[in-house]
Every structure is written in structure tokens, then in C-alpha cells.
Scaffold this motif. Structure first.
Motif, PDB file in Angstrom:
ATOM      1  N   GLU A   1      78.566 -30.548  70.785  1.00  0.00           N
ATOM      2  CA  GLU A   1      79.017 -29.780  69.799  1.00  0.00           C
ATOM      3  C   GLU A   1      80.020 -30.152  68.960  1.00  0.00           C
ATOM      4  OE1 GLU A   1      80.206 -24.868  69.018  1.00  0.00           O
ATOM      5  OE2 GLU A   1      79.565 -25.756  70.913  1.00  0.00           O
TER       6      GLU A   1
ATOM      7  N   LEU B   1      77.383 -29.769  76.519  1.00  0.00           N
ATOM      8  CA  LEU B   1      77.073 -28.970  75.371  1.00  0.00           C
ATOM      9  C   LEU B   1      78.273 -28.835  74.392  1.00  0.00           C
ATOM     10  CD1 LEU B   1      75.006 -26.056  76.970  1.00  0.00           C
ATOM     11  CD2 LEU B   1      74.012 -27.842  75.438  1.00  0.00           C
ATOM     12  N   ASN B   2      79.428 -28.596  75.158  1.00  0.00           N
ATOM     13  CA  ASN B   2      80.831 -28.732  73.972  1.00  0.00           C
ATOM     14  C   ASN B   2      81.095 -30.215  73.639  1.00  0.00           C
ATOM     15  OD1 ASN B   2      81.229 -26.209  74.772  1.00  0.00           O
ATOM     16  ND2 ASN B   2      82.144 -26.344  76.843  1.00  0.00           N
TER      17      ASN B   2
ATOM     18  N   ARG C   1      77.835 -27.374  80.895  1.00  0.00           N
ATOM     19  CA  ARG C   1      78.437 -26.614  79.719  1.00  0.00           C
ATOM     20  C   ARG C   1      79.328 -27.751  79.049  1.00  0.00           C
ATOM     21  NH1 ARG C   1      78.421 -21.226  80.317  1.00  0.00           N
ATOM     22  NH2 ARG C   1      77.551 -20.322  82.217  1.00  0.00           N
TER      23      ARG C   1
ATOM     24  N   HIS D   1      74.667 -22.046  71.838  1.00  0.00           N
ATOM     25  CA  HIS D   1      74.776 -23.574  71.613  1.00  0.00           C
ATOM     26  C   HIS D   1      73.412 -24.342  70.943  1.00  0.00           C
ATOM     27  CE1 HIS D   1      78.409 -24.502  73.779  1.00  0.00           C
ATOM     28  NE2 HIS D   1      78.174 -23.775  74.610  1.00  0.00           N
TER      29      HIS D   1
END
Length: 246
Positions: A122, A118-119, A115, A150
Motif C-alpha cells: 500500500e 499488505l501495508n 498484514r 486493502h
């Protein structure tokens, strides 16, 4: 150069890379089968499940694509795994339970650091996608885990009709993102042949995340040590510090 420099797309392998099993599959298979009369050991299930999976992949590649429906493919895996150890015809009931349960967060979790990575991607406005040898349930799994938002796309081998290490699956992923330069793409996976060597041949960049579930099989074209990471958390921190280079 920094690994993120010039990168417009990062794709992930699913099983044992971005996603982890909450318990070994053979453990859950044995639990379910015991309700149908199975009296063997978990070790026996492990050996027979692995053998059945390999047999089916060789006979009906890519979950039976263009040969048999993918759910029937799994039923044959289950039937071979418990052959002679459960009442005749019960393999269909067991398969139905397993197929439904393996769509959910009950049996899957996001790998440590997944996670966070992915953040980070992004925030840097880098497109992300999935390129995985998987059946259509992958969409349900990612939705159940709350991370499907995502991804710009999800490419499963079954749905596109080709599987890693075939170069075509990576070409398909580029088209899904509207890219034409392989050098703008990076893939992250755990299998040296399917997620590294095949990716390099496709002209992409590649990184390998080691999996305790599937020890890395090194080859003559094995990745450089700086392109191998123990987990996604370590990789995320390296990218965040911008000290990961090719």
C-alpha cells in the motif's frame, strides 16, 4: 530486476497463503457434529472430509457453479463426511452452523506477515487483489479480519465462473484492475500448479509461499528456489529491503 519494479498489481491466493485456519477444519467439524450424536474420531473426520471434498469437486466443480447452489454443495460434503454416523437430516443443521462460523475470524486468521506485506504494498501504491478458488463467503471473512479495505477487488472462482488453474480467472483479475499487460501483475500462492505454473502461463510473475498444511508438490516446471518463501513475513522483509529479484 527487482520484483516490484514495473508491478502494478499483486494478487493473493486465500486459503493457506494469506489466510490460515485457526484450527484444522476436521477438528471443528468433529466438535460440531458431536452435538448431534457423532461418536467417531477426528482422524476419521479428516479422512472422510478430504475424500468428500475431492469427490464433490470432481462431480460438481467450483462449488457446484451452474449445477447446484454453493451452500447445497457444502451440505453434500457434510452429508458424505458423516454418512451413517449422525441422525438422518441433521446434516442440514450442521452445515448451516459450519457455513456461518466459517465466515468469521473465530476460525480464520491472517497469515504471519500478511498484514505487514499488505501495508508495504500500500505504501508503494501497488494495487492488491484476491484470486482464489473460493465460494462467496470470502468477502465476509476478509471483512471479519479487518483487511478487506486493502483490496481493489476480490475474485472468487464461484462468482466469476472459472477456477484456477484456468487462465481466464487471471485475465478477469487484470480487467478488474484496468490492466492489459500481464507482465505488470504478480500472484502469490501456495500451490505450484494453480498459483505458479498457471500464473506463468498467463504471462504474470509468480511467487510461492510454502504451507505446512499442504506440502509443496514439485513438478518439472517447479519454481526457482529464489521464488519460494517459507512464509509471508520472510517475503515482506525481502520486498521491504528491495533485494528480491527475477
Amino acid at each position: 530486476m527487482n520484483i516490484i519494479s514495473g508491478i502494478k498489481l499483486v494478487t493473493f491466493d486465500a486459503t493457506n497463503t494469506l489466510l490460515k485456519f485457526r484450527m484444522p477444519p476436521w477438528h471443528y467439524y468433529a466438535l460440531v457434529a458431536k452435538d448431534y450424536g457423532y461418536t467417531g474420531t477426528e482422524t476419521e473426520v479428516k479422512e472422510r472430509l478430504i475424500d468428500s471434498y475431492r469427490f464433490m469437486w470432481e462431480k460438481y466443480p467450483n462449488f457446484g457453479k451452474n449445477l447446484i447452489p454453493w451452500d447445497k454443495w457444502w451440505q453434500k460434503v457434510v452429508a458424505r463426511t458423516f454418512e451413517g454416523q449422525i441422525p438422518q437430516g441433521k446434516d442440514a443443521e450442521i452445515t448451516k452452523i459450519l457455513i456461518e462460523q466459517y465466515k468469521t475470524s473465530k476460525l480464520w486468521c491472517v497469515a504471519e506477515g500478511g498484514r505487514q506485506l499488505l501495508n508495504i504494498l500500500e505504501k508503494r501504491c501497488i494495487n492488491t487483489g484476491i484470486v482464489s478458488n473460493f465460494d462467496p463467503r470470502l468477502h465476509d471473512i476478509l471483512r471479519s479480519l479487518g483487511i478487506i479495505k486493502h483490496f481493489k477487488f476480490i475474485v472468487t472462482s464461484y462468482e466469476v465462473g472459472c477456477s484456477k488453474p484456468d487462465k481466464k480467472i487471471f485475465t478477469h483479475a487484470m480487467k478488474r484492475c484496468g490492466l492489459v499487460k500481464p507482465s505488470e501483475c504478480l500472484h502469490i500462492g501456495d500451490d505450484v500448479k494453480k498459483d505458479y505454473e498457471a500464473v506463468i502461463r498467463a504471462g504474470w510473475r509468480a511467487l510461492v509461499v510454502q504451507s505446512s498444511d499442504t506440502p509443496m508438490a514439485m513438478t518439472e516446471k517447479s519454481p526457482a528456489c529464489e521464488h519460494i518463501f517459507p512464509n509471508l513475513l520472510t517475503l515482506a522483509k525481502s520486498i521491504e529491503k528491495s533485494d528480491l529479484k527475477f
